[in-house]
Design a protein around this motif. Sequence first.
Motif, mmCIF file in Angstrom:
data_model
loop_
_atom_site.group_PDB
_atom_site.id
_atom_site.type_symbol
_atom_site.label_atom_id
_atom_site.label_comp_id
_atom_site.label_asym_id
_atom_site.label_seq_id
_atom_site.Cartn_x
_atom_site.Cartn_y
_atom_site.Cartn_z
ATOM 1 N N ASN A 1 -14.219 -6.849 7.425
ATOM 2 C CA ASN A 1 -14.008 -7.657 8.624
ATOM 3 C C ASN A 1 -12.733 -7.220 9.370
ATOM 4 O OD1 ASN A 1 -16.285 -9.239 7.951
ATOM 5 N ND2 ASN A 1 -15.027 -10.556 6.646
ATOM 6 N N GLU A 2 -12.563 -5.897 9.442
ATOM 7 C CA GLU A 2 -11.449 -5.272 10.152
ATOM 8 C C GLU A 2 -10.081 -5.515 9.508
ATOM 9 O OE1 GLU A 2 -11.875 -3.078 12.562
ATOM 10 O OE2 GLU A 2 -14.012 -3.403 12.219
ATOM 11 N N LYS A 3 -10.063 -6.113 8.332
ATOM 12 C CA LYS A 3 -8.795 -6.321 7.627
ATOM 13 C C LYS A 3 -8.699 -5.329 6.475
ATOM 14 C CE LYS A 3 -8.276 -11.253 8.698
ATOM 15 N NZ LYS A 3 -8.125 -12.615 8.135
ATOM 16 N N ILE A 4 -7.523 -4.713 6.310
ATOM 17 C CA ILE A 4 -7.322 -3.741 5.236
ATOM 18 C C ILE A 4 -7.344 -4.451 3.881
ATOM 19 C CG2 ILE A 4 -5.714 -2.092 4.206
ATOM 20 C CD1 ILE A 4 -4.740 -1.413 6.997
ATOM 21 N N VAL A 5 -8.188 -3.941 2.996
ATOM 22 C CA VAL A 5 -8.320 -4.500 1.651
ATOM 23 C C VAL A 5 -7.430 -3.735 0.671
ATOM 24 C CG1 VAL A 5 -9.902 -5.006 -0.248
ATOM 25 C CG2 VAL A 5 -10.668 -5.241 2.121
ATOM 26 N N THR A 6 -7.549 -2.407 0.694
ATOM 27 C CA THR A 6 -6.715 -1.559 -0.160
ATOM 28 C C THR A 6 -6.754 -0.132 0.363
ATOM 29 O OG1 THR A 6 -6.191 -1.013 -2.475
ATOM 30 C CG2 THR A 6 -8.486 -0.833 -1.810
ATOM 31 N N GLU A 7 -5.968 0.723 -0.239
ATOM 32 C CA GLU A 7 -5.920 2.130 0.152
ATOM 33 C C GLU A 7 -5.949 3.005 -1.092
ATOM 34 O OE1 GLU A 7 -3.109 1.500 4.138
ATOM 35 O OE2 GLU A 7 -2.251 2.355 2.303
ATOM 36 N N GLY A 8 -6.419 4.225 -0.912
ATOM 37 C CA GLY A 8 -6.443 5.192 -2.004
ATOM 38 C C GLY A 8 -5.941 6.529 -1.513
ATOM 39 N N LEU A 9 -5.437 7.339 -2.424
ATOM 40 C CA LEU A 9 -4.893 8.652 -2.067
ATOM 41 C C LEU A 9 -5.662 9.756 -2.771
ATOM 42 C CD1 LEU A 9 -1.044 7.947 -2.247
ATOM 43 C CD2 LEU A 9 -2.470 8.101 -0.198
ATOM 44 N N GLY A 10 -5.805 10.881 -2.090
ATOM 45 C CA GLY A 10 -6.453 12.045 -2.681
ATOM 46 C C GLY A 10 -5.815 13.323 -2.173
ATOM 47 N N HIS A 11 -5.739 14.315 -3.034
ATOM 48 C CA HIS A 11 -5.138 15.599 -2.646
ATOM 49 C C HIS A 11 -6.017 16.728 -3.145
ATOM 50 C CE1 HIS A 11 -2.080 18.658 -1.820
ATOM 51 N NE2 HIS A 11 -2.410 19.169 -2.993
ATOM 52 N N SER A 12 -6.042 17.814 -2.379
ATOM 53 C CA SER A 12 -6.737 19.026 -2.804
ATOM 54 C C SER A 12 -6.048 20.219 -2.162
ATOM 55 C CB SER A 12 -8.207 18.985 -2.387
ATOM 56 O OG SER A 12 -8.884 20.164 -2.783
ATOM 57 N N ASN A 13 -5.997 21.333 -2.893
ATOM 58 C CA ASN A 13 -5.422 22.553 -2.325
ATOM 59 C C ASN A 13 -6.146 23.776 -2.864
ATOM 60 O OD1 ASN A 13 -3.682 24.009 -4.533
ATOM 61 N ND2 ASN A 13 -3.257 21.823 -4.771
ATOM 62 N N SER A 14 -6.033 24.865 -2.153
ATOM 63 C CA SER A 14 -6.807 26.065 -2.465
ATOM 64 C C SER A 14 -6.276 26.837 -3.665
ATOM 65 C CB SER A 14 -6.857 26.990 -1.248
ATOM 66 O OG SER A 14 -5.555 27.318 -0.806
ATOM 67 N N ARG A 15 -5.199 26.377 -4.296
ATOM 68 C CA ARG A 15 -4.710 27.033 -5.511
ATOM 69 C C ARG A 15 -5.324 26.419 -6.764
ATOM 70 N NH1 ARG A 15 0.177 29.573 -3.816
ATOM 71 N NH2 ARG A 15 -0.509 30.710 -1.961
ATOM 72 N N GLU A 16 -6.158 25.415 -6.601
ATOM 73 C CA GLU A 16 -6.845 24.852 -7.758
ATOM 74 C C GLU A 16 -7.743 25.922 -8.362
ATOM 75 O OE1 GLU A 16 -8.792 21.141 -6.909
ATOM 76 O OE2 GLU A 16 -7.145 20.475 -5.616
ATOM 77 N N ARG A 17 -7.870 25.905 -9.654
ATOM 78 C CA ARG A 17 -8.517 27.006 -10.359
ATOM 79 C C ARG A 17 -9.938 27.277 -9.891
ATOM 80 N NH1 ARG A 17 -8.816 27.038 -16.838
ATOM 81 N NH2 ARG A 17 -9.809 25.029 -16.416
ATOM 82 N N LYS A 18 -10.657 26.205 -9.502
ATOM 83 C CA LYS A 18 -12.053 26.409 -9.116
ATOM 84 C C LYS A 18 -12.194 27.225 -7.840
ATOM 85 C CE LYS A 18 -12.366 21.975 -6.719
ATOM 86 N NZ LYS A 18 -10.987 21.587 -7.059
#
Length: 250
Positions: free
Chosen positions: A106-123
């Motif tokens: 309902n347009e109100k912030i409930v929570t937030e999450g963080l994520g990171h990725s970079n091209s030096r990851e082994r895969k």
Amino acid sequence: MSDDFKVKEDNYNYALSIIENMDIENVENSMQKIYRFQQVIQKTLVEGHDYGKTFYGSSKPSLLKPGAEKILMLLGISSEYEIIDKVQNYEDGFFAFSVKSILKKNEKIVTEGLGHSNSRERKYLGGRQDIYMLGNTCLKMAKKRALVDATLTVASLSDIFTQDMEDMTQFEEEERVETMTLKDAQNIKVTFGKYNGNTLGEIYNKDKGYIRWLAEKSREDGISRACKLILSPDFETEEVQQKANKLPPE
């Protein structure tokens, strides 16, 4: 009385006052609802699509993006994304993104999450990925990790699912297989079949034949390798006997 001690005492008293002012009956009802919701989620989500298969060394399966999206739909929650940091170096082929997932109801912030990725990851190493596609790939991965991070929090699901790491599972499992010790192998818990919930060491003591079968027939490299480690003295004996049978008579 030191200032630090006074601050700690004030913080403790404030935390205690929050508990004292709670309606315990409402808290109990809320906890029961959370537990029932977790049960519904576990029954509704589909293994291999909504959550990843538990790999050895992990006590919980990983929540995947489709599962996270389904949970948010059930809760009537929408998601937005914000890039909070990025590096895009096309010359050196290095890309990195940190993304925030913002969940709203309902347009109100409930929570937030963080994520990171970079091209030096082994895969991403080893030239398997088009360098000009890496930036987009890393951005999508960061968004996915942020979404799952936020979903686990808002739905109180961290005790039944881990972060979405299906993209890393193959590489982590290969590393575990390569460095596995006999003790590691014996402590691996089976999550299927008639010995579901037993460790390979326990199964070995009950049914050596089943361990032999897993060593040869299991489609999971980790399980197969572990069983062969546990049976290694027997395997060596068999190999010696086979070689002796092939030797020409004197």
